[in-house]
Motif scaffolding. Structure first.
Motif, short mmCIF file in Angstrom:
data_model
loop_
_atom_site.label_atom_id
_atom_site.label_comp_id
_atom_site.label_asym_id
_atom_site.label_seq_id
_atom_site.Cartn_x
_atom_site.Cartn_y
_atom_site.Cartn_z
N ARG A 82 39.19 61.48 44.33
CA ARG A 82 38.38 62.55 43.75
C ARG A 82 36.91 62.14 43.71
NH1 ARG A 82 43.00 62.72 40.03
NH2 ARG A 82 41.87 61.16 38.80
N PRO A 83 35.99 63.05 44.05
CA PRO A 83 34.55 62.72 44.06
C PRO A 83 34.06 62.24 42.70
CG PRO A 83 34.95 64.79 45.20
CD PRO A 83 36.24 64.42 44.53
N VAL A 84 33.17 61.22 42.72
CA VAL A 84 32.67 60.63 41.48
C VAL A 84 31.15 60.61 41.45
CG1 VAL A 84 32.53 58.53 40.10
CG2 VAL A 84 34.71 59.19 41.14
N GLY A 85 30.50 59.96 42.45
CA GLY A 85 29.06 59.76 42.38
C GLY A 85 28.45 59.53 43.75
N LYS A 86 27.24 58.98 43.74
CA LYS A 86 26.52 58.74 45.00
C LYS A 86 25.54 57.60 44.78
CE LYS A 86 23.23 62.38 43.74
NZ LYS A 86 22.70 63.71 44.07
N ARG A 87 25.21 56.89 45.85
CA ARG A 87 24.22 55.81 45.76
C ARG A 87 23.78 55.39 47.16
NH1 ARG A 87 28.88 52.65 44.09
NH2 ARG A 87 29.40 50.99 45.57
N GLY A 88 22.66 54.65 47.20
CA GLY A 88 22.29 53.96 48.42
C GLY A 88 21.35 54.66 49.37
N ILE A 89 20.49 55.60 48.88
CA ILE A 89 19.55 56.22 49.82
C ILE A 89 18.11 55.81 49.54
CG2 ILE A 89 21.04 58.21 50.26
CD1 ILE A 89 19.03 59.85 48.53
N THR B 96 36.51 41.95 29.83
CA THR B 96 36.62 42.62 28.54
C THR B 96 37.04 44.07 28.71
OG1 THR B 96 34.91 41.18 27.61
CG2 THR B 96 35.37 43.24 26.44
N MET B 97 36.39 44.79 29.62
CA MET B 97 36.74 46.20 29.84
C MET B 97 38.13 46.34 30.45
SD MET B 97 34.25 47.87 28.55
CE MET B 97 34.39 49.54 29.17
N ALA B 98 38.50 45.37 31.29
CA ALA B 98 39.83 45.43 31.91
C ALA B 98 40.93 45.30 30.87
CB ALA B 98 39.97 44.34 32.96
N ALA B 99 40.65 44.62 29.76
CA ALA B 99 41.64 44.48 28.70
C ALA B 99 42.01 45.83 28.11
CB ALA B 99 41.10 43.56 27.60
N PHE B 100 41.07 46.80 28.23
CA PHE B 100 41.33 48.16 27.76
C PHE B 100 41.59 49.12 28.92
CE2 PHE B 100 38.56 46.03 24.71
CZ PHE B 100 39.25 46.21 23.52
N ASP C 216 36.63 50.74 35.24
CA ASP C 216 36.04 51.78 36.07
C ASP C 216 34.74 52.30 35.47
OD1 ASP C 216 37.73 52.77 34.00
OD2 ASP C 216 37.66 54.76 34.90
N MET C 217 34.56 52.18 34.15
CA MET C 217 33.31 52.60 33.53
C MET C 217 32.15 51.75 34.00
SD MET C 217 34.54 53.39 29.61
CE MET C 217 32.87 53.80 29.11
N LEU C 218 32.38 50.44 34.21
CA LEU C 218 31.33 49.57 34.71
C LEU C 218 31.03 49.87 36.17
CD1 LEU C 218 32.48 46.19 33.10
CD2 LEU C 218 30.62 47.70 32.35
N THR C 219 32.09 50.10 36.95
CA THR C 219 31.90 50.45 38.36
C THR C 219 31.05 51.70 38.50
OG1 THR C 219 34.07 49.50 38.84
CG2 THR C 219 33.08 50.87 40.54
N ALA C 220 31.32 52.69 37.64
CA ALA C 220 30.62 53.97 37.73
C ALA C 220 29.13 53.85 37.42
CB ALA C 220 31.26 54.99 36.79
N MET C 221 28.73 52.79 36.70
CA MET C 221 27.32 52.64 36.34
C MET C 221 26.43 52.41 37.54
SD MET C 221 27.77 50.34 32.87
CE MET C 221 26.00 50.05 32.72
N ARG C 222 27.02 52.03 38.68
CA ARG C 222 26.22 51.82 39.90
C ARG C 222 25.85 53.14 40.57
NH1 ARG C 222 29.86 47.44 43.06
NH2 ARG C 222 31.52 48.78 42.28
N ASN C 223 26.46 54.24 40.13
CA ASN C 223 26.31 55.51 40.81
C ASN C 223 25.38 56.47 40.08
OD1 ASN C 223 28.30 54.74 42.73
ND2 ASN C 223 29.93 55.38 41.32
N THR C 224 24.85 57.42 40.83
CA THR C 224 24.21 58.60 40.26
C THR C 224 25.26 59.70 40.22
OG1 THR C 224 22.07 57.99 41.20
CG2 THR C 224 22.38 60.30 40.57
N PRO C 225 25.41 60.40 39.11
CA PRO C 225 26.45 61.44 39.04
C PRO C 225 26.20 62.56 40.05
CG PRO C 225 25.64 60.87 36.84
CD PRO C 225 24.72 60.21 37.82
N LEU C 226 27.28 63.16 40.49
CA LEU C 226 27.19 64.31 41.40
C LEU C 226 26.94 65.59 40.61
CD1 LEU C 226 30.27 63.60 43.73
CD2 LEU C 226 27.88 63.09 44.21
#
Length: 300
Positions: free
Chosen positions: A130-137, A252-256, A260-270
């Motif tokens: 499912r679409p999440v975000g964008k980055r890298g331009i 720490t986040m993986a314990a919960f 994926d919340m940390l991964t998403a921080m690299r993106n700009t929302p769509l």
């Protein structure tokens, strides 16, 4: 058997990617540019990945299978040695590419023949596609400090001269950050450019934390090898220290179950229109025939 050499070799190394490989292959078959060969390189998969690859009936597809698990770096260098195209296109087995990816990058390489590698921006999707975000331009920054701190290119979206990859092999000492090290080793004597368009689609989300920790360990090696003389000693220690902090954050986040919340921080929302357009594009790709006569349903 091809009567002439293709202009582009696309390469997908895979290891136990049965959930995602079908979509990756379909996104190649759906390309608007068709002068290519596809190398599907099995790195000793123990699931149904090889079976999926062997179902493809397109004559431009070659399957490389030696029954061994040699690792990604070995396979990337093997791909460069075996490629028949003038240009080599990277791709990961859990990603997809939009239909105009190759057309735009090949057009760019032909227009600017001094270019060694050209990458693109990327949309991101979650593990379910499912679409999440964008980055890298953003523009590529070749200041020595910026190159050290940030990976110069979006690795899996790269298309470049096959001969360049042969002259500059990946280094087996930098597992899980081999692209990062390659850019650092070569950027001063190479021409890297970017097409500021979202043409590639990265699948990411709940990353394997042990793999992430291994990447951070390799990144510390990179900083120690390439950072001296580029950063001050305190700045270098800070960059190394951040790798430990990031690893701790992911554990720490993986314990919960929320890394994926940390991964998403690299993106700009769509935006909502972008989500709709990307969803429609991915749906069209997934409807593409993998095998002659097959309806476009996912292979599970």
């Amino acid at each position: 058997i091809m009567s002439r050499l293709p202009l582009v070799t696309i390469a997908i190394p895979f290891f136990n990617n049965e959930r995602t490989l079908t979509d990756a292959i379909r996104s190649v078959l759906a390309q608007s540019f068709d002068d290519w060969e596809l190398l599907l390189v099995n790195d000793g998969s123990t699931d149904r990945s090889l079976e999926i690859a062997e179902r493809v009936t397109d004559r431009r597809v070659r399957i490389i299978h030696d029954g061994q698990n040699r690792g990604l770096i070995y396979r990337l260098n093997q791909i460069a040695a075996m490629a028949r195209g003038r240009y080599l296109a990277r791709m990961d087995a859990d990603d997809m590419m939009l239909p105009d990816r190759l057309a735009r990058q090949v057009e760019f390489l032909l227009q600017y023949p001094d270019t060694d590698l050209v990458d693109t921006g990327a949309f991101t999707m979650d593990t379910d596609g499912r679409p999440v975000g964008k980055r890298g331009i953003e523009p590529i920054r070749t200041d020595d400090r910026e190159v050290l701190r940030h990976a110069l290119l979006l690795h899996a979206s790269v298309v470049g001269k096959t001969e360049w990859f042969r002259r500059h092999p990946y280094d087996s000492r930098y597992v899980r950050a081999e692209d990062y090290e390659l850019w650092l080793r070569t950027y001063r004597q190479s021409v890297f450019r970017r097409i500021p368009e979202y043409l590639y689609v990265i699948r990411e989300g709940k990353v394997n934390v042990r793999n992430y920790a291994a990447s951070m360990k390799t990144l510390r090696r990179i900083f120690r090898v390439y950072g001296r003389g580029v950063l001050t000693a305190p700045a270098l220690q800070w960059e190394i220290g951040k790798t430990y902090l990031k690893t701790f954050a992911y554990y720490t986040m993986a314990a919960f179950g929320r890394q994926d919340m940390l991964t998403a921080m690299r993106n700009t929302p769509l935006t909502e229109p972008e989500k709709t357009r990307l969803s429609d594009a991915l749906e069209a790709i997934r409807a593409y025939q993998l095998v002659n006569g097959e309806r476009g349903s996912n292979v599970e």
